[in-house]
Design an enzyme around this catalytic site. Sequence first.
Site, PDB file in Angstrom:
ATOM      1  N   ILE A   1       0.670  -1.450   0.267  1.00  0.00           N
ATOM      2  CA  ILE A   1      -0.175   0.078  -0.126  1.00  0.00           C
ATOM      3  C   ILE A   1       0.751   1.168   0.016  1.00  0.00           C
ATOM      4  O   ILE A   1       0.451   2.402   0.208  1.00  0.00           O
ATOM      5  CB  ILE A   1      -0.935   0.184   1.274  1.00  0.00           C
ATOM      6  CG1 ILE A   1      -0.160  -0.402   2.760  1.00  0.00           C
ATOM      7  CG2 ILE A   1      -2.140  -1.004   1.237  1.00  0.00           C
ATOM      8  CD1 ILE A   1      -1.331   0.313   3.972  1.00  0.00           C
ATOM      9  N   GLY A   2       2.021   1.344   0.314  1.00  0.00           N
ATOM     10  CA  GLY A   2       3.141   2.535  -0.517  1.00  0.00           C
ATOM     11  C   GLY A   2       4.677   1.834  -0.178  1.00  0.00           C
ATOM     12  O   GLY A   2       4.989   0.914   0.265  1.00  0.00           O
ATOM     13  N   ASN A   3       5.311   2.963  -0.240  1.00  0.00           N
ATOM     14  CA  ASN A   3       7.049   2.587  -0.645  1.00  0.00           C
ATOM     15  C   ASN A   3       6.887   3.948  -0.720  1.00  0.00           C
ATOM     16  O   ASN A   3       6.828   4.981  -0.995  1.00  0.00           O
ATOM     17  CB  ASN A   3       7.189   1.641  -2.284  1.00  0.00           C
ATOM     18  CG  ASN A   3       6.317   2.225  -3.209  1.00  0.00           C
ATOM     19  OD1 ASN A   3       7.183   3.139  -3.304  1.00  0.00           O
ATOM     20  ND2 ASN A   3       5.538   1.356  -3.415  1.00  0.00           N
ATOM     21  N   GLY A   4       8.394   4.147  -0.517  1.00  0.00           N
ATOM     22  CA  GLY A   4       9.852   5.404  -0.806  1.00  0.00           C
ATOM     23  C   GLY A   4      11.499   4.816  -0.179  1.00  0.00           C
ATOM     24  O   GLY A   4      11.624   3.870  -0.267  1.00  0.00           O
TER      25      GLY A   4
ATOM     26  N   GLY B   1      11.527   2.185   2.792  1.00  0.00           N
ATOM     27  CA  GLY B   1      11.032   0.579   2.780  1.00  0.00           C
ATOM     28  C   GLY B   1       9.613   0.961   1.858  1.00  0.00           C
ATOM     29  O   GLY B   1       9.788   1.381   0.836  1.00  0.00           O
ATOM     30  N   VAL B   2       9.224  -0.100   2.549  1.00  0.00           N
ATOM     31  CA  VAL B   2       7.949  -1.150   1.858  1.00  0.00           C
ATOM     32  C   VAL B   2       6.460  -0.892   3.095  1.00  0.00           C
ATOM     33  O   VAL B   2       6.898  -1.325   4.109  1.00  0.00           O
ATOM     34  CB  VAL B   2       7.689  -2.372   1.225  1.00  0.00           C
ATOM     35  CG1 VAL B   2       6.285  -2.944   0.704  1.00  0.00           C
ATOM     36  CG2 VAL B   2       9.425  -2.002   0.310  1.00  0.00           C
ATOM     37  N   VAL B   3       5.772  -0.536   2.565  1.00  0.00           N
ATOM     38  CA  VAL B   3       4.452  -0.568   3.232  1.00  0.00           C
ATOM     39  C   VAL B   3       3.192  -1.736   3.227  1.00  0.00           C
ATOM     40  O   VAL B   3       2.994  -1.167   1.793  1.00  0.00           O
ATOM     41  CB  VAL B   3       3.733   0.998   4.262  1.00  0.00           C
ATOM     42  CG1 VAL B   3       2.736   0.298   5.266  1.00  0.00           C
ATOM     43  CG2 VAL B   3       4.977   1.598   5.007  1.00  0.00           C
TER      44      VAL B   3
ATOM     45  N   LYS C   1       5.478  -2.436   8.442  1.00  0.00           N
ATOM     46  CA  LYS C   1       6.603  -1.843   7.160  1.00  0.00           C
ATOM     47  C   LYS C   1       6.989  -2.434   7.886  1.00  0.00           C
ATOM     48  O   LYS C   1       7.798  -2.613   9.259  1.00  0.00           O
ATOM     49  CB  LYS C   1       6.648   0.084   8.718  1.00  0.00           C
ATOM     50  CG  LYS C   1       7.333   1.262   8.156  1.00  0.00           C
ATOM     51  CD  LYS C   1       7.801   2.152   8.210  1.00  0.00           C
ATOM     52  CE  LYS C   1       8.741   3.118   8.075  1.00  0.00           C
ATOM     53  NZ  LYS C   1       8.515   4.650   8.758  1.00  0.00           N
TER      54      LYS C   1
ATOM     55  N   ASP D   1       9.122  15.464  11.376  1.00  0.00           N
ATOM     56  CA  ASP D   1       8.058  15.605   9.971  1.00  0.00           C
ATOM     57  C   ASP D   1       6.835  15.702  10.058  1.00  0.00           C
ATOM     58  O   ASP D   1       5.985  14.792   9.165  1.00  0.00           O
ATOM     59  CB  ASP D   1       8.331  13.383   9.285  1.00  0.00           C
ATOM     60  CG  ASP D   1       8.466  13.751   7.990  1.00  0.00           C
ATOM     61  OD1 ASP D   1       9.022  15.080   7.069  1.00  0.00           O
ATOM     62  OD2 ASP D   1       8.712  13.031   6.714  1.00  0.00           O
TER      63      ASP D   1
END
EC number: 2.7.11.26
Length: 420
Positions: free
Chosen positions: A62-65, A68-70, A85, A181
């Site tokens: 459902i997400g990455n950056g 790493g990856v989620v 995560k 952040d």
Amino acid sequence: MSGRPRTTSFAESCKPVQQPSAFGSMKVSRDKDGSKVTTVVATPGQGPDRPQEVSYTDTKVIGNGSFGVVYQAKLCDSGELVAIKKVLQDKRFKNRELQIMRKLDHCNIVRLRYFFYSSGEKKDEVYLNLVLDYVPETVYRVARHYSRAKQTLPVIYVKLYMYQLFRSLAYIHSFGICHRDIKPQNLLLDPDTAVLKLCDFGSAKQLVRGEPNVSYICSRYYRAPELIFGATDYTSSIDMWSAGCVLAELLLGQPIFPGDSGVDQLVEIIKVLGTPTREQIREMNPNYTEFKFPQIKAHPWTKVFRPRTPPEAIALCSRLLEYTPTARLTPLEACAHSFFDELRDPNVKLPNGRDTPALFNFTTQELSSNPPLATILIPPHARIQAAASPPANATAASDTNAGDRGQTNNAASASASNST
């Protein structure tokens, strides 16, 4: 995002990580419907280190950056959705995000349920997996929805979201932890209950007076001016500047300071606040001597926002977006601001007719920075309700005790903190 790659948080101690004895043991099987089930040995996020088997299914990205990856997954025993995560772990160091999240227990902070380690494809590659509460939405996506529809977010939601953000900041700041952040993407939302949870502690750090910190931290639009000036001795008030930027964005429907670069970011700030005085620059960074911007007068706050913007919202914004870090409100002072008085009304409801989420269950830990503010923060109807509900009080006391333990642990780990 910070300037360094966020594959893992750097050490608070340079000792090698003690991996669990069951490290890397991951079993994959199939359930009766043929769905893939992954079983790992995981350690609970809070409490004693007692590894246990945890099984989950229905895994999807459902997400990455850069971090790493989620993944989203479903716990087999409860059917609850979680977010996992997965970050690359440097085996030489403890993961700061993990150390911080294990100390936190608050209704407005995403909860660490479990954590476990797994092997990577390359030899000696180790990943840390944080099993977190899954929350379906973010303030960023909700605000974008209204913006695209040429509408503004209803003020009651602005109040609810910002109030809960300030509560989460009051809690982490009471431990000396700075998030570093704060931005709409890191504010998770349950759209039905309007509960907000602060997430992503990958940049968070316990700030220790006298120890340097990197200035290239925080996403650009939300960076406090002292960070742009290269300060390394900043305080948790950088989070309050970021929160002020979020508040302004929710009122405007777009970022208030949309800079294209570090310098341009400062230009955008000066357009609104005017050129900082020598004294203000000294307060932000005493070592900064290269300041050569033209003298620009401050833009009146009433002209920055739309005509129908509530005056209390503008007043709160002006107390957060201050050049001088010590002039900014603290999180508790922000919660006590008159902009949030509507939330303290016993008859207030969500637009969908539901009750508002828990807003007044403050613990001693949360109030520790300014206990007298409790007279404003906990309205009479909430005091009466709390007095009539002993189990709720017991929970609050339990939370407080957990917070006190966390504070002790934080003090112990702070001395080993590094300078990032």
